[in-house]
Motif scaffolding. Structure first.
Motif, PDB file in Angstrom:
ATOM      1  N   GLN A 136       8.867  55.521  -1.078  1.00  0.00           N
ATOM      2  CA  GLN A 136       8.036  56.361  -1.939  1.00  0.00           C
ATOM      3  C   GLN A 136       6.666  56.628  -1.304  1.00  0.00           C
ATOM      4  O   GLN A 136       6.237  57.774  -1.176  1.00  0.00           O
ATOM      5  N   VAL A 150       0.093  56.337  -3.821  1.00  0.00           N
ATOM      6  CA  VAL A 150       0.025  57.132  -5.057  1.00  0.00           C
ATOM      7  C   VAL A 150      -1.429  57.416  -5.406  1.00  0.00           C
ATOM      8  O   VAL A 150      -1.815  58.558  -5.686  1.00  0.00           O
ATOM      9  N   ASN A 171       9.525  71.447  -4.186  1.00  0.00           N
ATOM     10  CA  ASN A 171       8.346  71.184  -5.016  1.00  0.00           C
ATOM     11  C   ASN A 171       7.390  72.364  -5.014  1.00  0.00           C
ATOM     12  O   ASN A 171       6.169  72.186  -5.095  1.00  0.00           O
ATOM     13  N   THR A 189       2.050  67.339  -5.085  1.00  0.00           N
ATOM     14  CA  THR A 189       1.638  66.787  -6.367  1.00  0.00           C
ATOM     15  C   THR A 189       1.836  65.275  -6.289  1.00  0.00           C
ATOM     16  O   THR A 189       2.408  64.769  -5.326  1.00  0.00           O
ATOM     17  N   SER A 194       3.832  63.658  -7.856  1.00  0.00           N
ATOM     18  CA  SER A 194       5.244  63.322  -8.001  1.00  0.00           C
ATOM     19  C   SER A 194       6.092  64.086  -6.992  1.00  0.00           C
ATOM     20  O   SER A 194       7.262  64.368  -7.240  1.00  0.00           O
ATOM     21  N   ASP A 201       7.346  63.040  -4.458  1.00  0.00           N
ATOM     22  CA  ASP A 201       8.459  62.199  -3.992  1.00  0.00           C
ATOM     23  C   ASP A 201       9.656  62.280  -4.933  1.00  0.00           C
ATOM     24  O   ASP A 201      10.767  61.913  -4.559  1.00  0.00           O
ATOM     25  N   ALA A 202       9.446  62.732  -6.170  1.00  0.00           N
ATOM     26  CA  ALA A 202      10.533  62.942  -7.138  1.00  0.00           C
ATOM     27  C   ALA A 202      11.430  61.724  -7.303  1.00  0.00           C
ATOM     28  O   ALA A 202      12.624  61.844  -7.529  1.00  0.00           O
ATOM     29  N   GLY A 203      10.846  60.548  -7.175  1.00  0.00           N
ATOM     30  CA  GLY A 203      11.640  59.322  -7.377  1.00  0.00           C
ATOM     31  C   GLY A 203      12.656  59.057  -6.281  1.00  0.00           C
ATOM     32  O   GLY A 203      13.485  58.161  -6.403  1.00  0.00           O
ATOM     33  N   SER A 219       5.917  50.764 -15.810  1.00  0.00           N
ATOM     34  CA  SER A 219       5.240  51.395 -14.666  1.00  0.00           C
ATOM     35  C   SER A 219       4.947  50.416 -13.515  1.00  0.00           C
ATOM     36  O   SER A 219       3.828  50.329 -13.040  1.00  0.00           O
TER      37      SER A 219
END
Lengths: 436, 447
Positions: A159, A225, A338, A343, A345, A347-349, B363
């Protein structure tokens, strides 16, 4: 609850001995036929024998089927009409089965239509294209996790590596103005380097201080992040008018070319994924460095005795691991996934799903490739699931986890389906405990 | 490679570093003298932290004096605010840190002494930082509320780490704390709404226990690699709670996702002590439960027959088996109890805090709890300290982002990195070569 395993029948010394040789023996299958199968397989491996043994392919298919059965139970349990029909089950039991059948059928048909072929949709190839778009980063990040596994390292940090890669590649994509072809190559390199450096930090810490990579990569994820969040708030990165947490848009020169026309989202990054798979396959099979990686993964002390520098192997394998994750980040930001914007996110999980992809791929490059395609198809299908049914799209995540759970415990699949034990069931995935 | 003499030869510095990971395997129980490179590295790092404090914080501090507010509210006995001159205090604290670093360079601390030095440096730096933050003299630094937030934020982490202690001391790696917490949080909110908060708490523990049982069965019965299993169980928990959230809670939020929360209960005499009273003894039941669980595990692990057996099974299951301990049963039991504790940790996030359940509400806190467990060297006290540190760092970040008059503005996203960066440094520098229970992660097969 307590398993019979470990309590061999004292009156039968042959069983005691056999259990020693078969650490994960399950008791459902008597010893003799299993040995027989092994001998037969060595003599003339027939397709029938394979189908009744725990060959990886058989286990994978059965794991998918088992997961879908559990998934079906979930769908039925949460389906409104079915629950209504259960209310008058004894008046008309068929209604319940009918409703349940339709709920399950609708959900799985939606998954199929979202990922492979949709007769009612406009573009016939659109679902397949979506599958490939979702599969590309999964394959690349999955290869990253696979390679780490082969060195006995557990890369939870895909991630963070993807985020750093996407941030750097995205920055090069929107801030530098380079000619056609040059721009995209520079952006790809930037992303690869970003991911490689981020993973190399964990590798170096492991090599120099012995800090376990699970902890360091998790921490590096959070740092990445927050770093990307920070970038999305500074003026030279954020898109004007600075009120949304998105970056500026990557220029046309730095975007991947669509493979089959502008209508379909699938792009050149999928070719990169195939190339990366071939590279990892070659590396692990024929490469000198790949040999070092496998040796260190199999036995650190023996490798050290044989003259392999374990710490430099750790560092360099993490550089490669990060580069592969970096490619996944590049696919996310320079491909259409994306909207060509960074953004938080972006990485989109993928980082976490990649771990399950690698597990499903059993530590081999092409296994990871097919696992990535399967999970990409499931992810693409979840969109249609949300549109066409009332079943929550999270079902797909449950299915993915269940498949891998069943794969990770071949003993369980053997037990359920009464399979015979063969010598081809092993997985090359290695993850060491804290003291490793 | 495993030759301890080699590590002390200065001319093979690079090779010394080279063998570092090998030592973990080869000399688990032998206390080797610290290598020169490591001693100097840590010493230089501490000196640098000191210099940053003196030069970075000291010189940029505001001219005013910093006032620390130790009172939690307006009720009870009020203590006067503590006022210190900003710049001077920061510089003095920075010089103290430099001195610790020099001491490390000269003497080469190791083991417990090095850990205490690390803790001292961290404390000095934190006080210096807080002094710096308030040195503009406009707002007083709310120590009491900062610590209160710390305890609230740390409670789920501490409980999660205790779940880890239960499992790993007995030889089963638990990477699935996150997933167990997630299920606990979900069950707490769901059953808390339907049947009341206490039922919610029990349900959370039970569901956590079921997840623990899943971990136990797959790792003990089916011998699945435990690190991998943990990750898969987390993915399963994220998927299933997300699915159930969509299928149950999203359709009827008021009927399924509006649990009452536990309100604070003041303990009669203890709660009236200034500063510590409101901080420690005017909390909700989750916090008291946390005290109880930590104390029980800490005492029982060392002083009881169960603790001795658990540690024996975690270190050397074969020896434990030989003397008649049922290794597998003890592992099943401890892993399931661990799951229950993780479930309670999850409940602390819903019915112990905000009430509502959201998708992925944990989280990553389960992973932080895991880090705290390792950071705390698999001891209840160490894990408690590490979890409090994480809680404090998060509380500090929130407090500073609300703080209007910092001498130099710091971006809140960069501040948010702080706990993770600190962990990275601490794991690498202070506890790099951790020693887990020897049989942690290794399935036991009798024979």
């Amino acid at each position: 609850m307590t398993p019979d395993l470990g309590k061999p029948d004292k009156d039968r010394p042959d069983l005691v001995k056999a259990d020693k040789d078969r650490p994960d023996a399950d008791t459902a299958q008597p010893m003799a036929p299993a040995n027989q199968t092994l001998d037969q397989a060595a003599d003339r491996p027939g397709i029938g024998t394979m189908l009744r043994s725990d060959h990886p392919f058989v286990v994978t298919v059965l794991a998918v089927i088992s997961a879908m059965i559990v998934g079906a139970i979930l769908i039925i349990a949460s389906d409104g009409p079915t629950r209504q029909a259960i209310g008058y089950f004894f008046q008309a039991p068929l209604d319940t089965f009918n409703a349940a059948g339709w709920a399950v059928r609708d959900a799985y048909v939606a998954l199929f239509e979202g990922s492979i072929y949709n007769p009612g949709g406009g573009q016939a190839l659109a679902p397949l294209s979506e599958t490939l778009v979702y599969a590309t980063p999964l394959i690349l990040a999955g290869l990253s996790v696979t390679l780490a596994f082969r060195a006995g390292l557990f890369n939870i940090g895909a991630q963070g590596q993807i985020l750093m890669s996407a941030a750097l590649a995205g920055y090069i994509g929107f801030a530098w103005h380079l000619p056609w072809a040059v721009h995209i190559i520079v952006a790809i390199l930037g992303g690869v380097i970003g991911g490689a450096i981020w993973a190399a930090i964990a590798g170096a810490l492991k090599a120099r201080t012995g800090a376990h990579e699970v902890i360091t990569t998790i921490m590096l994820n959070y740092i990445a992040v927050n770093f990307v969040n920070y970038l999305l708030g500074v003026t030279w990165f954020q898109a004007p008018p600075y009120n949304q947490a998105v970056s500026r848009t990557v220029e046309g020169n730095a975007r991947f070319w669509p493979l089959f026309g502008a209508d379909l989202r699938v792009n050149f990054s999928f070719i990169l994924a195939i190339a990366a798979t071939a590279f990892v396959w070659w590396l692990l099979k024929y490469g000198t460095f790949g040999f070092r990686v496998r040796a260190v993964g199999a036995n650190q002390n023996a490798s050290r005795t044989a003259g392999i520098s374990v710490s430099s192997t750790y560092i360099w394998v993490m550089v490669l691991v990060g580069a592969l994750s970096g490619l996944a980040g590049v696919a996310q930001i320079l491909g259409s996934a994306n909207n060509y914007q960074v953004t938080a996110s972006v990485d989109a999980g993928v980082g976490f799903t990649a771990i399950t992809v690698a597990l499903l791929g059993r530590g081999t490059a092409w296994g990871t490739f097919w696992a990535g395609l399967l999970f990409g198809a499931l992810t693409a299908g979840s969109g249609q699931l949300q549109v066409a049914t009332t079943t929550p799209p999270d079902l797909v995540q449950v299915l993915q986890a269940l498949v891998v759970l069943f794969i990770a415990a071949p003993g369980l699949i053997r037990l359920i389906f009464r399979l015979r034990r063969s010598d081809s069931s092993g997985s090359a995935v290695l993850a060491k405990g804290w003291n490793g | 490679m495993s030759d301890p003499v080699k590590t002390d030869q200065p001319e093979v510095t690079t090779e010394t570093v080279e063998v570092a990971p090998g030592e973990v395997v080869a000399q688990r129980s032998v206390d080797v003298r610290m290598s020169t490179a490591r001693r100097v590295g840590i010493g230089v790092a501490i000196v640098l932290i000191g210099l940053v404090t003196v030069l970075g914080l000291g010189l940029s501090a505001g001219s005013g004096s910093t006032s620390f507010d130790l009172n939690a509210g307006d009720v009870g006995i009020q203590l006067p605010k503590v006022n210190v001159p900003g710049t001077v205090t920061v510089i003095v604290l920075g010089i103290l840190i430099v001195l610790v670093g020099v001491w490390q360079l000269v003497r080469g601390l190791q083991g417990a002494a090095l850990r205490w030095a690390g803790i001292a440096v961290a404390l000095l730096f934190i006080i210096a930082f807080l002094t710096w933050a308030g040195s503009a003299g406009k707002q007083s630094v709310q120590i009491a509320s900062l610590l209160q937030q710390t305890l609230l934020l740390a409670t789920p982490l501490i409980l999660g780490a205790m779940a880890g202690v239960m499992c790993e001391k007995t030889g089963v790696i638990n990477v699935a704390i996150e997933g167990q917490m997630l299920f606990g949080a979900f069950a707490g909110a769901l059953f808390g709404t339907i049947a009341g908060t206490w039922v919610g708490l029990v349900a959370a523990a039970v569901i956590g226990g079921v997840m623990g049982a899943l971990l136990a069965v797959f790792s003990i019965r089916f011998l699945v690699n435990q690190v991998i299993l943990g990750v898969v169980l987390n993915a399963f928990a994220i998927g299933l709670t997300g699915y159930l959230y969509g299928a149950v809670m999203a359709k009827d939020p008021t009927g399924t996702n509006t649990p009452a929360t536990f309100s604070p209960i003041k303990i009669p005499v203890l709660g009236d002590i200034p500063v510590i009273g409101p901080l420690l003894f005017d909390q909700n039941i989750m916090v008291y439960l946390m005290y109880l669980i930590v104390a029980v595990i800490d005492i029982m692990l060392i002083r009881s027959r169960w603790g001795l057996r658990t540690r024996a099974v975690g270190e050397h299951p074969k020896a434990a088996d030989t003397v008649g301990i049922n290794v597998l049963r003890l592992r099943y039991q401890n892993v399931i109890i661990g799951g229950c504790i993780a479930g309670i940790a999850g409940a602390a996030l819903t019915i112990g805090s905000v009430g509502q359940f959201n998708k992925g509400i944990t989280s990553g806190q389960g992973f932080i709890a895991l880090a705290a467990l390792i950071f705390g060297r698999w001891t209840p006290r160490g894990a408690l300290g590490a979890a409090l540190f994480f809680g404090f760092a998060t509380a500090l970040q929130t407090a500073l982002s609300l703080f209007q008059s910092l001498p130099v503005r710091i971006d809140s996203d960069l501040l948010a990195m702080l706990p993770y960066l600190a962990t990275l440094f601490a794991v690498a520098g202070l506890v790099g070569r951790v020693r887990a229970p020897a049989a942690d992660g290794e399935p036991y097969v009798k024979g």
